[in-house]
Write a protein that holds these residues in place. Structure first.
Motif, PDB file in Angstrom:
ATOM      1  N   GLU A 259       0.870  -1.170   0.000  1.00 17.29           N
ATOM      2  CA  GLU A 259       0.000   0.000   0.000  1.00 17.29           C
ATOM      3  C   GLU A 259       0.913   1.229   0.000  1.00 17.29           C
ATOM      4  O   GLU A 259       2.130   1.111   0.063  1.00 17.29           O
ATOM      5  N   GLN A 260       0.323   2.409  -0.030  1.00 16.20           N
ATOM      6  CA  GLN A 260       1.127   3.632   0.022  1.00 16.20           C
ATOM      7  C   GLN A 260       2.019   3.604   1.257  1.00 16.20           C
ATOM      8  O   GLN A 260       1.582   3.238   2.350  1.00 16.20           O
ATOM      9  N   THR A 261       3.257   3.980   1.077  1.00 17.25           N
ATOM     10  CA  THR A 261       4.224   3.980   2.166  1.00 17.25           C
ATOM     11  C   THR A 261       5.242   5.079   1.914  1.00 17.25           C
ATOM     12  O   THR A 261       5.181   5.765   0.895  1.00 17.25           O
ATOM     13  N   THR A 262       6.169   5.250   2.822  1.00 13.84           N
ATOM     14  CA  THR A 262       7.253   6.209   2.610  1.00 13.84           C
ATOM     15  C   THR A 262       8.509   5.452   2.184  1.00 13.84           C
ATOM     16  O   THR A 262       8.608   4.237   2.351  1.00 13.84           O
ATOM     17  N   VAL A 263       9.466   6.191   1.668  1.00 22.68           N
ATOM     18  CA  VAL A 263      10.751   5.589   1.310  1.00 22.68           C
ATOM     19  C   VAL A 263      11.376   4.963   2.548  1.00 22.68           C
ATOM     20  O   VAL A 263      11.899   3.844   2.496  1.00 22.68           O
ATOM     21  N   THR A 264      11.309   5.639   3.684  1.00 22.97           N
ATOM     22  CA  THR A 264      11.876   5.103   4.923  1.00 22.97           C
ATOM     23  C   THR A 264      11.254   3.762   5.281  1.00 22.97           C
ATOM     24  O   THR A 264      11.969   2.802   5.594  1.00 22.97           O
ATOM     25  N   LYS A 265       9.937   3.673   5.233  1.00 20.52           N
ATOM     26  CA  LYS A 265       9.249   2.414   5.575  1.00 20.52           C
ATOM     27  C   LYS A 265       9.598   1.316   4.576  1.00 20.52           C
ATOM     28  O   LYS A 265       9.757   0.157   4.955  1.00 20.52           O
ATOM     29  N   LEU A 266       9.721   1.662   3.312  1.00 19.03           N
ATOM     30  CA  LEU A 266      10.101   0.682   2.303  1.00 19.03           C
ATOM     31  C   LEU A 266      11.509   0.158   2.586  1.00 19.03           C
ATOM     32  O   LEU A 266      11.760  -1.048   2.510  1.00 19.03           O
ATOM     33  N   LYS A 267      12.427   1.049   2.918  1.00 22.07           N
ATOM     34  CA  LYS A 267      13.785   0.628   3.264  1.00 22.07           C
ATOM     35  C   LYS A 267      13.763  -0.314   4.468  1.00 22.07           C
ATOM     36  O   LYS A 267      14.457  -1.337   4.482  1.00 22.07           O
ATOM     37  N   GLU A 268      12.962   0.012   5.478  1.00 30.24           N
ATOM     38  CA  GLU A 268      12.858  -0.846   6.666  1.00 30.24           C
ATOM     39  C   GLU A 268      12.325  -2.227   6.297  1.00 30.24           C
ATOM     40  O   GLU A 268      12.830  -3.241   6.786  1.00 30.24           O
ATOM     41  N   THR A 269      11.335  -2.270   5.429  1.00 30.51           N
ATOM     42  CA  THR A 269      10.780  -3.545   4.976  1.00 30.51           C
ATOM     43  C   THR A 269      11.840  -4.382   4.276  1.00 30.51           C
ATOM     44  O   THR A 269      11.985  -5.582   4.538  1.00 30.51           O
ATOM     45  N   LEU A 270      12.610  -3.756   3.388  1.00 29.40           N
ATOM     46  CA  LEU A 270      13.652  -4.480   2.664  1.00 29.40           C
ATOM     47  C   LEU A 270      14.788  -4.903   3.583  1.00 29.40           C
ATOM     48  O   LEU A 270      15.360  -5.988   3.411  1.00 29.40           O
ATOM     49  N   GLN A 271      15.116  -4.078   4.567  1.00 29.03           N
ATOM     50  CA  GLN A 271      16.156  -4.445   5.521  1.00 29.03           C
ATOM     51  C   GLN A 271      15.757  -5.692   6.292  1.00 29.03           C
ATOM     52  O   GLN A 271      16.563  -6.598   6.486  1.00 29.03           O
ATOM     53  N   GLU A 272      14.499  -5.755   6.721  1.00 29.62           N
ATOM     54  CA  GLU A 272      14.018  -6.913   7.467  1.00 29.62           C
ATOM     55  C   GLU A 272      13.938  -8.154   6.590  1.00 29.62           C
ATOM     56  O   GLU A 272      14.357  -9.236   6.984  1.00 29.62           O
ATOM     57  N   LYS A 273      13.414  -7.994   5.389  1.00 28.96           N
ATOM     58  CA  LYS A 273      13.171  -9.135   4.509  1.00 28.96           C
ATOM     59  C   LYS A 273      14.449  -9.694   3.883  1.00 28.96           C
ATOM     60  O   LYS A 273      14.573 -10.901   3.695  1.00 28.96           O
ATOM     61  N   PHE A 274      15.405  -8.819   3.547  1.00 27.60           N
ATOM     62  CA  PHE A 274      16.604  -9.247   2.821  1.00 27.60           C
ATOM     63  C   PHE A 274      17.910  -8.933   3.554  1.00 27.60           C
ATOM     64  O   PHE A 274      18.983  -9.125   2.993  1.00 27.60           O
ATOM     65  N   ASN A 275      17.816  -8.413   4.776  1.00 25.31           N
ATOM     66  CA  ASN A 275      18.999  -8.083   5.571  1.00 25.31           C
ATOM     67  C   ASN A 275      19.934  -7.117   4.819  1.00 25.31           C
ATOM     68  O   ASN A 275      21.149  -7.297   4.784  1.00 25.31           O
ATOM     69  N   LEU A 276      19.357  -6.087   4.235  1.00 24.00           N
ATOM     70  CA  LEU A 276      20.120  -5.089   3.478  1.00 24.00           C
ATOM     71  C   LEU A 276      20.489  -3.935   4.404  1.00 24.00           C
ATOM     72  O   LEU A 276      19.777  -2.943   4.508  1.00 24.00           O
ATOM     73  N   THR A 277      21.607  -4.067   5.064  1.00 29.81           N
ATOM     74  CA  THR A 277      21.994  -3.073   6.065  1.00 29.81           C
ATOM     75  C   THR A 277      22.479  -1.763   5.465  1.00 29.81           C
ATOM     76  O   THR A 277      22.484  -0.741   6.142  1.00 29.81           O
ATOM     77  N   GLN A 278      22.893  -1.747   4.202  1.00 23.57           N
ATOM     78  CA  GLN A 278      23.464  -0.550   3.599  1.00 23.57           C
ATOM     79  C   GLN A 278      22.430   0.392   2.993  1.00 23.57           C
ATOM     80  O   GLN A 278      22.788   1.373   2.355  1.00 23.57           O
ATOM     81  N   LEU A 279      21.141   0.164   3.188  1.00 21.79           N
ATOM     82  CA  LEU A 279      20.121   1.022   2.581  1.00 21.79           C
ATOM     83  C   LEU A 279      20.131   2.450   3.125  1.00 21.79           C
ATOM     84  O   LEU A 279      19.603   3.349   2.484  1.00 21.79           O
ATOM     85  N   GLY A 280      20.748   2.665   4.265  1.00 22.23           N
ATOM     86  CA  GLY A 280      20.828   4.012   4.819  1.00 22.23           C
ATOM     87  C   GLY A 280      21.719   4.935   4.007  1.00 22.23           C
ATOM     88  O   GLY A 280      21.596   6.154   4.092  1.00 22.23           O
ATOM     89  N   GLN A 281      22.607   4.377   3.185  1.00 18.20           N
ATOM     90  CA  GLN A 281      23.551   5.185   2.423  1.00 18.20           C
ATOM     91  C   GLN A 281      23.225   5.282   0.935  1.00 18.20           C
ATOM     92  O   GLN A 281      24.013   5.826   0.172  1.00 18.20           O
ATOM     93  N   VAL A 282      22.088   4.779   0.507  1.00 16.55           N
ATOM     94  CA  VAL A 282      21.791   4.755  -0.927  1.00 16.55           C
ATOM     95  C   VAL A 282      20.984   5.973  -1.350  1.00 16.55           C
ATOM     96  O   VAL A 282      20.277   6.579  -0.555  1.00 16.55           O
ATOM     97  N   MET A 283      21.100   6.310  -2.623  1.00 19.84           N
ATOM     98  CA  MET A 283      20.215   7.308  -3.241  1.00 19.84           C
ATOM     99  C   MET A 283      18.951   6.562  -3.651  1.00 19.84           C
ATOM    100  O   MET A 283      19.007   5.386  -4.017  1.00 19.84           O
ATOM    101  N   THR A 284      17.846   7.270  -3.617  1.00 17.10           N
ATOM    102  CA  THR A 284      16.566   6.666  -3.982  1.00 17.10           C
ATOM    103  C   THR A 284      15.934   7.480  -5.096  1.00 17.10           C
ATOM    104  O   THR A 284      15.985   8.715  -5.076  1.00 17.10           O
ATOM    105  N   ALA A 285      15.352   6.801  -6.050  1.00 10.67           N
ATOM    106  CA  ALA A 285      14.585   7.462  -7.107  1.00 10.67           C
ATOM    107  C   ALA A 285      13.215   6.790  -7.195  1.00 10.67           C
ATOM    108  O   ALA A 285      13.112   5.570  -7.104  1.00 10.67           O
ATOM    109  N   ILE A 286      12.190   7.595  -7.356  1.00 10.30           N
ATOM    110  CA  ILE A 286      10.837   7.104  -7.577  1.00 10.30           C
ATOM    111  C   ILE A 286      10.429   7.558  -8.967  1.00 10.30           C
ATOM    112  O   ILE A 286      10.421   8.761  -9.254  1.00 10.30           O
ATOM    113  N   ASN A 287      10.117   6.597  -9.817  1.00 10.58           N
ATOM    114  CA  ASN A 287       9.729   6.895 -11.197  1.00 10.58           C
ATOM    115  C   ASN A 287      10.744   7.823 -11.879  1.00 10.58           C
ATOM    116  O   ASN A 287      10.391   8.810 -12.509  1.00 10.58           O
ATOM    117  N   GLU A 288      12.020   7.488 -11.710  1.00 12.68           N
ATOM    118  CA  GLU A 288      13.148   8.155 -12.363  1.00 12.68           C
ATOM    119  C   GLU A 288      13.408   9.580 -11.877  1.00 12.68           C
ATOM    120  O   GLU A 288      14.058  10.370 -12.560  1.00 12.68           O
TER     121      GLU A 288
END
Length: 77
Positions: free
Chosen positions: A24-53
């Motif tokens: 459902e609608q979420t924020t970039v922060t919440k999406l990062k948290e979801t991916l960190q939990e699901k895939f153990n991606l600890t480096q998401l705090g340092q990435v650039m994010t783009a939504i629809n380019e």
């Protein structure tokens, strides 16, 4: 459905360059948290994010149908 594009080390850590998540609608922060939990991606705090380019901030909204790209920092010399 949200399409997530992964690059560089993120792609290697997950084992694929694209994910499709039913969200459902979420924020970039919440999406990062979801991916960190699901895939153990600890480096998401340092990435650039783009939504629809377009570059996005952590408080920006992600909606169903969006494509979100996570771009790790690039070093070179």
């Amino acid at each position: 459905m949200v399409t997530i594009l992964l690059f560089a080390q993120l792609q290697e850590d997950v084992g694929q360059n694209r994910l499709e998540l039913e969200l459902e609608q979420t924020t970039v922060t919440k999406l990062k948290e979801t991916l960190q939990e699901k895939f153990n991606l600890t480096q998401l705090g340092q990435v650039m994010t783009a939504i629809n380019e377009e570059y996005a901030l952590n408080d920006d909204l992600v909606n169903p149908g969006d494509t979100v790209a996570f771009i790790p920092p690039v070093s070179g010399g």
